[in-house]
Write a protein that holds these residues in place. Structure first.
Motif, PDB file in Angstrom:
ATOM      1  N   VAL A 153      -4.358 -17.443   1.767  1.00 44.21           N
ATOM      2  CA  VAL A 153      -3.281 -16.583   1.258  1.00 44.21           C
ATOM      3  C   VAL A 153      -3.031 -15.479   2.275  1.00 44.21           C
ATOM      4  O   VAL A 153      -3.901 -14.673   2.572  1.00 44.21           O
TER       5      VAL A 153
ATOM      6  N   GLY B 130       0.176 -13.597   2.617  1.00 45.33           N
ATOM      7  CA  GLY B 130       1.504 -13.012   2.412  1.00 45.33           C
ATOM      8  C   GLY B 130       1.451 -11.507   2.266  1.00 45.33           C
ATOM      9  O   GLY B 130       2.477 -10.865   2.097  1.00 45.33           O
ATOM     10  N   GLY B 131       0.245 -10.942   2.333  1.00 47.83           N
ATOM     11  CA  GLY B 131       0.085  -9.505   2.042  1.00 47.83           C
ATOM     12  C   GLY B 131       0.679  -8.624   3.128  1.00 47.83           C
ATOM     13  O   GLY B 131       0.713  -8.990   4.306  1.00 47.83           O
TER      14      GLY B 131
ATOM     15  N   GLY C  50      -0.477  -5.646   4.102  1.00 47.41           N
ATOM     16  CA  GLY C  50      -1.468  -4.949   4.913  1.00 47.41           C
ATOM     17  C   GLY C  50      -1.129  -3.476   5.104  1.00 47.41           C
ATOM     18  O   GLY C  50      -1.330  -2.919   6.183  1.00 47.41           O
ATOM     19  N   GLU C  51      -0.617  -2.854   4.049  1.00 53.53           N
ATOM     20  CA  GLU C  51      -0.202  -1.445   4.169  1.00 53.53           C
ATOM     21  C   GLU C  51      -1.366  -0.524   4.505  1.00 53.53           C
ATOM     22  O   GLU C  51      -1.218   0.441   5.239  1.00 53.53           O
ATOM     23  N   ARG C  52      -2.545  -0.834   3.988  1.00 51.98           N
ATOM     24  CA  ARG C  52      -3.702   0.048   4.227  1.00 51.98           C
ATOM     25  C   ARG C  52      -4.101   0.045   5.690  1.00 51.98           C
ATOM     26  O   ARG C  52      -4.587   1.021   6.224  1.00 51.98           O
TER      27      ARG C  52
ATOM     28  N   LYS D  96      -1.358  -9.976  10.008  1.00 50.59           N
ATOM     29  CA  LYS D  96      -2.810  -9.761  10.053  1.00 50.59           C
ATOM     30  C   LYS D  96      -3.532 -10.965  10.662  1.00 50.59           C
ATOM     31  O   LYS D  96      -4.577 -10.814  11.294  1.00 50.59           O
TER      32      LYS D  96
ATOM     33  N   GLN E  69       5.973 -17.333  -0.326  1.00 48.39           N
ATOM     34  CA  GLN E  69       6.182 -16.678  -1.618  1.00 48.39           C
ATOM     35  C   GLN E  69       7.393 -15.760  -1.517  1.00 48.39           C
ATOM     36  O   GLN E  69       7.700 -15.244  -0.449  1.00 48.39           O
TER      37      GLN E  69
ATOM     38  N   HIS F 223      -0.759 -12.237  -5.183  1.00 47.20           N
ATOM     39  CA  HIS F 223      -1.270 -13.475  -4.558  1.00 47.20           C
ATOM     40  C   HIS F 223      -1.469 -14.624  -5.537  1.00 47.20           C
ATOM     41  O   HIS F 223      -1.699 -15.755  -5.113  1.00 47.20           O
TER      42      HIS F 223
ATOM     43  N   ASP G  48      -6.749 -13.440   4.450  1.00 49.26           N
ATOM     44  CA  ASP G  48      -6.225 -13.469   5.822  1.00 49.26           C
ATOM     45  C   ASP G  48      -7.165 -12.881   6.875  1.00 49.26           C
ATOM     46  O   ASP G  48      -7.123 -13.283   8.031  1.00 49.26           O
TER      47      ASP G  48
ATOM     48  N   LYS H 118      -9.155  -4.405   6.502  1.00 46.05           N
ATOM     49  CA  LYS H 118      -8.101  -3.969   5.573  1.00 46.05           C
ATOM     50  C   LYS H 118      -7.679  -2.520   5.791  1.00 46.05           C
ATOM     51  O   LYS H 118      -6.606  -2.138   5.368  1.00 46.05           O
TER      52      LYS H 118
HETATM   53  P1  UTP Z   1      -5.085  -7.534   0.122  1.00 47.39           P
HETATM   54  O1  UTP Z   1      -5.883  -6.954  -0.977  1.00 47.39           O
HETATM   55  O2  UTP Z   1      -5.696  -7.501   1.471  1.00 47.39           O
HETATM   56  O3  UTP Z   1      -3.666  -6.878   0.091  1.00 47.39           O
HETATM   57  O4  UTP Z   1      -4.752  -9.021  -0.264  1.00 47.39           O
HETATM   58  P2  UTP Z   1      -2.545  -6.787   1.204  1.00 47.39           P
HETATM   59  O5  UTP Z   1      -1.256  -6.726   0.458  1.00 47.39           O
HETATM   60  O6  UTP Z   1      -2.647  -7.865   2.227  1.00 47.39           O
HETATM   61  O7  UTP Z   1      -2.880  -5.421   1.923  1.00 47.39           O
HETATM   62  P3  UTP Z   1      -2.537  -3.941   1.425  1.00 47.39           P
HETATM   63  O8  UTP Z   1      -3.064  -3.821   0.020  1.00 47.39           O
HETATM   64  O9  UTP Z   1      -1.033  -3.808   1.518  1.00 47.39           O
HETATM   65  O10 UTP Z   1      -3.245  -3.070   2.388  1.00 47.39           O
HETATM   66  C1  UTP Z   1      -5.763  -9.979  -0.385  1.00 47.39           C
HETATM   67  C2  UTP Z   1      -5.248 -11.291   0.180  1.00 47.39           C
HETATM   68  O11 UTP Z   1      -4.117 -11.716  -0.567  1.00 47.39           O
HETATM   69  C3  UTP Z   1      -3.018 -11.931   0.289  1.00 47.39           C
HETATM   70  C4  UTP Z   1      -3.276 -11.066   1.505  1.00 47.39           C
HETATM   71  O12 UTP Z   1      -2.543 -11.561   2.608  1.00 47.39           O
HETATM   72  C5  UTP Z   1      -4.788 -11.182   1.630  1.00 47.39           C
HETATM   73  O13 UTP Z   1      -5.153 -12.375   2.294  1.00 47.39           O
HETATM   74  N1  UTP Z   1      -1.792 -11.579  -0.448  1.00 47.39           N
HETATM   75  C6  UTP Z   1      -1.690 -10.377  -1.068  1.00 47.39           C
HETATM   76  C7  UTP Z   1      -0.786 -12.492  -0.503  1.00 47.39           C
HETATM   77  O14 UTP Z   1      -0.880 -13.593   0.071  1.00 47.39           O
HETATM   78  N2  UTP Z   1       0.333 -12.183  -1.208  1.00 47.39           N
HETATM   79  C8  UTP Z   1       0.467 -11.008  -1.860  1.00 47.39           C
HETATM   80  O15 UTP Z   1       1.522 -10.787  -2.509  1.00 47.39           O
HETATM   81  C9  UTP Z   1      -0.570 -10.076  -1.793  1.00 47.39           C
END
Ligand code: UTP
Length: 595
Positions: free
Chosen positions: A132, A134-135, A137-139, A146, A214, A242, A271, A432
């Motif tokens: 997964v 799609g995040g 990675g704002e933090r 990523k 997504q 996710h 990721d 993260k």
């Molecule tokens: P994280 O908790 O690392 O969140 O997601 P994030 O959105 O990537 O990072 P922040 O919170 O903005 O800093 C855990 C996993 O879920 C994936 C991320 O890519 C990571 O592998 N993810 C998260 C998705 O695939 N889709 C989403 O909508 C959210």
């Protein structure tokens, strides 16, 4: 209400008659209007004014409609139901007694670990890896995807390259192309595809990799699930979470296709976790040994630690539910039920409720049934920030969300849910957080989860493997790099082509010693027997296809040497320095060791 009779939507109809929209778009607008969403069209300009914006708006509604099973009518229907439940403010754990989940502890090595790992390796031939990614990675605040961040900067291997190298080596060993499914989002899709293309799929066959994208979901502005607008002709969209991976595996037909091709297990990974393949095989082995349909790879957790705890909720008149309970809800639940002191440590200092890290092993056959019966919408929830105690309006728009670890909430046929505990460093060290936030976490005794701590742990896992194989390791003292602990050496990278399992490492390494700021990188069919890598030396052994390399009673001598060089303050602030170095605060460079 028909579109023609709706006073507020006459303008939309005029635009539709002017040929701006397709039949399908007109039908969608009609459906939305009759479903209480007339505000989306009520203030439209006359035909000829801002036509492009209108077209884009209808296209975005069409995308959101197509992405959600059952379309926007289903989305708003689900939203109204969940919002009505949220307004009641009911306790989701009413009538639940938390108990220890069914679990296997593999936090230390031994015969159980070896048996699980060898079973898992066998089963990996019938596993697909679901990444997964799609995040946002704002933090971390990194500007690229990523997956492109290097897990280590000695040879600079990206997370995606690292994952692919494990899948490639395992596919070769097991004689079967192990599928890799990557979930991307609008933020990560083009970057992920570009990275795969530019690197020739990192040695994987292009047909081995499936990308599922997504989509965002419309935000909701009120209790009636009115779709929110960012501005006129612009839908406000937000991430759905996710848990979308479950929807996409269903709606794309991928889950079914995988089952048809003989896949039995799905391994869900994140990721940026360079440690995942240390533990994944043993976890899959535990699923096979224990008959787990859903197995969470988890870590020991100190009571109160800010990580969700996995609990078995014993319920009156319903089967037990083993599920992640957010840490801020776990303690009050325990106090209100089985433990007046809240979450208390066991004799080892850990909570009875292990920490969830969102690494999952799911058996495909029962999963398919759940996807079928739920239409792929798994355990959606809504978390509106209500404006006041009347719980009738929001502070800001809300949206439906879904988390992949909540799948057991959709189990209805006695599926077996369990947990496999590993040492945290062995199975999970994610990238993260940006450096200042990570340093703050260290100060609070929490895992930093920065690019530097992830790299530190990557080398540490290499040392753990060497130690398990009987090599003597003499580490450099731990130092602080920008407030984050780092053990600079020895830096050990054992590529998956060298060893997939701990027992592979034991077979390929006998005795020897590695000390101080030394570097050891092993790739391919390499055997080391009583090999010494002294402080300040490097040994890189890369055996190419069909040409094994064995070293016996060998001592590496000074020559080119890798060492870690902290970035200066100017470098940390400079755009000239690659961002992947600035997010860790150092580089690793190579230069000749003075003899
Ligand atoms: P994280 O908790 O690392 O969140 O997601 P994030 O959105 O990537 O990072 P922040 O919170 O903005 O800093 C855990 C996993 O879920 C994936 C991320 O890519 C990571 O592998 N993810 C998260 C998705 O695939 N889709 C989403 O909508 C959210």
């Amino acid at each position: 209400m028909s579109i023609k009779s709706a006073q507020q939507t006459v303008a939309f109809f005029e635009n539709a008659s002017a040929g701006l929209f397709s039949e399908a778009e007109i039908q969608l607008a009609e459906d939305l209007i009759s479903n209480g969403q007339e505000h989306l069209f009520s203030d439209w300009d006359a035909p000829g004014i801002r036509d492009e914006a209108k077209r884009e708006f209808m296209a975005s509604l069409g995308n959101a409609h197509a992405a959600y099973p059952g379309g926007l009518p289903a989305y708003t229907r689900n939203a109204r139901r969940l919002l009505a439940e949220a307004a009641l403010g009911a306790n989701p754990f009413e009538g639940c007694m938390p108990a220890e989940p069914d679990m296997v502890d593999l936090s230390s090595f031994g015969p159980d670990y070896d048996a699980a790992e060898s079973e898992g390796l066998r089963c990996f031939a019938e596993t697909a890896v679901i990444l997964v990614a799609g995040g946002l990675g704002e933090r971390l605040g990194y500007h690229g995807i990523k997956l492109d961040i290097p897990v280590e900067v000695t040879e600079t291997t990206s997370y995606l390259a690292h994952y692919a190298s494990f899948i490639k080596a395992a596919s070769k060993r097991l004689g079967r192309q192990i599928p890799l499914i990557i979930m991307t989002s609008r933020d990560t899709d083009s970057g992920t595809r570009a990275s795969l293309e530019a690197n020739h799929f990192f040695g994987l066959e292009s047909g081995q990799v499936t990308i599922l994208r997504q989509e965002l979901v419309p935000a909701l502005s009120d209790m009636n699930a009115s779709l929110a607008l960012e501005e006129k002709y612009k839908l406000l969209l937000k991430p759905h979470g996710h848990g979308d991976i479950h929807t996409l595996l269903h709606t794309s037909g991928t889950a079914k296709k995988l089952a048809d091709s003989g896949v039995r297990y799905l391994l869900f990974i994140q990721d940026t976790n360079g440690q995942v393949f240390n533990a994944a095989l043993a976890a899959i082995g535990v699923s096979e040994q224990r008959g787990y349909d859903f197995n969470s790879i988890a870590v020991n957790r100190i009571p109160g630690e800010a990580v969700g705890g996995i609990a078995r909720l014993v319920r009156d008149g319903a089967p037990d539910l083993t599920i992640n309970v957010e840490y801020n809800l776990l303690d009050p639940l325990l106090r209100a039920t089985v433990s007046p002191e809240g979450d208390v440590p066991n004799e080892d200092g850990f909570s009875k409720f292990p920490g969830n890290i969102n690494l999952l092993v799911i058996r495909l056959a029962p999963y398919l049934k759940v996807l079928e019966s739920s239409g792929g919408i798994v355990a959606e929830f809504v978390n509106p920030k209500f404006a006041d105690s009347t719980r009738t309006s929001f502070k800001k728009p809300s949206r439906l969300e879904t988390l992949m670890q909540d799948l057991p909430k959709s189990f209805a046929s006695g599926e077996k849910v369990g947990v496999t505990i590993f040492d945290r460093l062995w199975c999970f060290s994610a990238c993260k957080n940006n450096l200042p936030d990570a340093a703050q976490k260290v100060a609070q005794n929490a895992p930093p989860e920065s690019a530097s701590s992830a790299e530190n742990d990557f080398y540490e896992a290499g040392r753990i493997k060497l130690r398990a194989a009987g090599m003597t390791i003499e580490e450099t003292p731990r130092q602080m790099l920008l407030g984050i602990p780092f053990t600079t050496g020895p830096r050990v990278i054992l590529r998956p082509s060298f060893a997939l399992t701990l027992s592979d490492v034991r077979e390929r390494i006998r005795g020897g010693r590695i000390s101080g700021d030394a570097t050891l990188i092993l790739e391919g069919d390499v055997h080391l027997d009583n090999v010494t890598v002294p402080d300040g030396c490097s040994l890189i052994v890369q055996a190419k296809e069909e040409h094994p390399i064995s070293l016996k009673d060998f001592t590496a001598t000074p020559g080119l040497h890798f060492f870690l060089q902290p970035l200066t303050n100017d470098e940390l602030a400079s755009n000239e320095i690659p961002e992947y170095l600035r997010i860790r605060g150092y580089r690793i460079i190579q230069k000749a060791t003075p003899v």
